[in-house]
Design an enzyme around this catalytic site. Sequence first.
Site, PDB file in Angstrom:
ATOM      1  N   SER A 181       3.102  23.383  49.370  1.00 15.80           N
ATOM      2  CA  SER A 181       4.480  23.239  49.831  1.00 15.80           C
ATOM      3  C   SER A 181       4.453  22.842  51.294  1.00 15.80           C
ATOM      4  CB  SER A 181       5.237  24.556  49.674  1.00 15.80           C
ATOM      5  OG  SER A 181       4.823  25.450  50.678  1.00 15.80           O
ATOM      6  N   LYS A 182       5.600  22.570  51.823  1.00 13.71           N
ATOM      7  CA  LYS A 182       5.740  22.143  53.211  1.00 13.71           C
ATOM      8  C   LYS A 182       5.071  23.107  54.197  1.00 13.71           C
ATOM      9  CE  LYS A 182       7.841  18.255  54.042  1.00 13.71           C
ATOM     10  NZ  LYS A 182       7.069  17.309  54.857  1.00 13.71           N
ATOM     11  N   ARG A 183       4.944  24.379  53.768  1.00 16.28           N
ATOM     12  CA  ARG A 183       4.353  25.394  54.643  1.00 16.28           C
ATOM     13  C   ARG A 183       3.008  24.964  55.228  1.00 16.28           C
ATOM     14  NH1 ARG A 183       4.911  28.587  50.523  1.00 16.28           N
ATOM     15  NH2 ARG A 183       2.689  28.392  50.205  1.00 16.28           N
ATOM     16  N   THR A 184       2.177  24.394  54.369  1.00  8.09           N
ATOM     17  CA  THR A 184       0.809  24.126  54.830  1.00  8.09           C
ATOM     18  C   THR A 184       0.518  22.639  55.016  1.00  8.09           C
ATOM     19  OG1 THR A 184       0.177  24.340  52.521  1.00  8.09           O
ATOM     20  CG2 THR A 184      -0.275  26.221  53.931  1.00  8.09           C
ATOM     21  N   GLY A 185       1.519  21.811  54.914  1.00  5.64           N
ATOM     22  CA  GLY A 185       1.250  20.392  55.154  1.00  5.64           C
ATOM     23  C   GLY A 185       2.261  19.521  54.456  1.00  5.64           C
TER      24      GLY A 185
END
Length: 505
Positions: free
Chosen positions: A256-260
């Site tokens: 998800s956007k959290r890690t990239g």
Amino acid sequence: MSDSTKPVRVRFAPSPTGRLHIGGARTALFNWAYARRRGGKFLLRIEDTDRERSTDEYERAILEGLRWLGINWDEGPDVGGPCAPYRQTERIDRHRAYAARLLEQGAAYACFCSSARLEELRQTQSARKEQQAYDRKCAGLSAAEVQARRAAGEQPVVRFRVPEGSTRFVDHVRGEVVFDNKEVDDWIMVRADGLPIYNFVVVCDDIDMGITHVFRGEEHLVNTPKQVLLYQALGEAVPEFGHLPLMLGSDGKKLSKRTGDTALQDYQERGYPKEAIVNFLCLQGWALNGTTEIFSTDELVAHFDIKDVTKAGAIFDLDKFQWMAGEYIRKDSIEHLADMCAPFVLRAGLATEALLQQRRAWYLDVVRGEQERIRTYGELPARIAYCFAKDDAVVYEPDAEKNARKQAAAVETLGAYRSWLADSLGRGLSTAELREGTKAWVGARGLKMPALFQPLRCALTGHAGGPDLFDVIALLGGESALARIDAALSRLASKPATEGAQGPD
Ligand code: GLU
């Protein structure tokens, strides 16, 4: 079970409700590779039943993204084909016909329960810690009763009548899957407003399009039992399935956007070579032979088999991705690399297209100087901006300036070297001669190389590292090199700009 001698027909069925997810691109790639290896057909179907969130722009962007990666389809909304239309909302008549058939044979039923009743049911079941399921209040309504209520203006949903027993299906990634039909609720196939929902239409379309294998992300595994039961109710061959492992971020959770970045376009915009993207995606759940990391799409097609896809989640390792992108950049031809980088150079405002064309040989040399170091096209502008800077306005990176100032007598050394360089340039020394001559110059003064090279590199480029300094002098030209040294002599002679702002120690 489907007949495995039938010609392979697989599909990628994105919903145009967002940009193409990198996981979706992998699903498309694996389906495509499977079709190409088996001499089958690869279809593209747009699943736009979510009218509110689907847009034409997203559809266009998805098609463009796939094409950019080199994935082509045999049938689809833009190229047509024998099963047209390939946009789900344009197939609604077919879906209605299937719903009517299922209602007729009793495999589905109209349900008039209000949302208030269903909510009450949900709460009671949850208080009693029972499985959440529809209690089949409407499952026994007679045809006459349904007709009367419809005539009175009530609008029912259509539910699938889940039969008793257990069901199995083949999943080429996970093995045979068996489930108890009790686990499947009498799910809604068609909403009260007449719109059919995903689990229903996907089966109608896969049947009509003769899909033999369904390979899709593991997040769809929960849907498969409902779909298999539907094939059986319709008396149709069940396709073979393969649920591709989730792509996980570095934190081990679903990507998800959290890690990239998660959209293909993000990587495109960052300047990852597309060949590297395809190669990296291949490794998300599949391997060529366990040792070869860098391989082409031809090799993927020659070796891909769904049975070799792993069940375990695939970690999306960004460091590895960047390394791989760099590998592709290093093996690229300088002409191609320069062309791929050009849009990034233009966008950074470093040069105009006309300038890059006029000074093509020079631009190729500039790119060549960084080929070993950059990992994406997007990394180039920041590394070569100094080549386009005014001689008295080269930006010194803090590291570069610190390295330069660390050298005792940096200004004196640079000043003395400037005279030697001006003289040598005046005598027309070649790059190789300058290199050798400089070594001798440093040696004769009993200095170590960094004593000169660090202030000189800072003066010429503002970077702490980079290409060979004599190649840099050749790129800049003698006049500019000398002007940059002059600027550095006065800049380095004064206190660093940040010193005054620092604390007492
Ligand atoms: N439209 C679904 C999605 O975008 C794909 C469904 C399928 O492959 O069966 O996730």
